[in-house]
Design an enzyme around this catalytic site. Sequence first.
Site: not given
Ligand code: ASP
Length: 280
Positions: A154, A185, A203-204, A206
């Site tokens: 992300t 998220d 990021t992470g 969601g």
């Molecule tokens: N936060 C994003 C999700 O869960 C994924 C990401 O951060 O790469 O959709």
Amino acid sequence: MKLIIHGGFFSESSQSLETKVAKQNALKRVLTNSYEYLKTHTALETVVHAVEQLEDDELFNAGIGSQIQSDGKIRMSASLMDGKSNKFSGVINIENVKNPIRIAEKLFNTQDRVLGGEGATVYARLNKFDFFNPEIPQRRKEYEAKLESKSLGTVGCVALDANGNIAAATSTGGKGFEVPGRISDSATTAGNYANAFCGVSCTGIGEDIVSASVATKIVTRVSDEFTIDKAFEKTFTELKEIDGFCGAIAIDSKGTVYHLDSHPSMVYGSFDGKTIDVFQ
Ligand code: ASP
């Protein structure tokens, strides 16, 4: 003026050193030209400008190069928050557009500011955002091999402009292989939030970010006179209680640039006009 951007998490196991260096170089390029842009534009305009470039770079999981969901389709989410007007806009699970952040920007001055699914895609077409397939062969290969990609790439940006205003923008292709209809998220205030005191982009995973309401809590705590490091510390301690996976970037109104992640391999960089710092 301050600028911080991120390109999600870097997976040591599924990505090469070459990719790592390419991501670092991409961040440096975007930081340099977005800082130049910030000199003559608002924080709000600049975060869109920076995130659009990251969406256009297939190294990152947003716009071109987005992850494919379990039914073989790409659905993207992006959002924008202006700390000056306290307004938030976003798109959730939009399909076949080049730059989801530009549609979030278009929605910013309308009454119905967060659109999801088909409604978001129809809105994009009505507003002359052409059909664009963001799929790249690498993602199809991963999908066909049913390999759960560990690359959470992300993208996001937080900016503090010359007038002291803060804005945040975040864009994602999601986790990959998710059930259609799953909501990330990235287009919620848990993943992207800003006010007059602070702006945060996450990021992470969601689900973890929403459960711990990461961006909202950090910004609220800074507004309630926590220092930015203490606001992060408390929020990440709470995230740990649910074994959450998240990284976040932030800038406060004093110009403090901050970052923290639960699992240290987040790709991010900042620029204050003098020194570019890029980390992974
Ligand atoms: N936060 C994003 C999700 O869960 C994924 C990401 O951060 O790469 O959709």
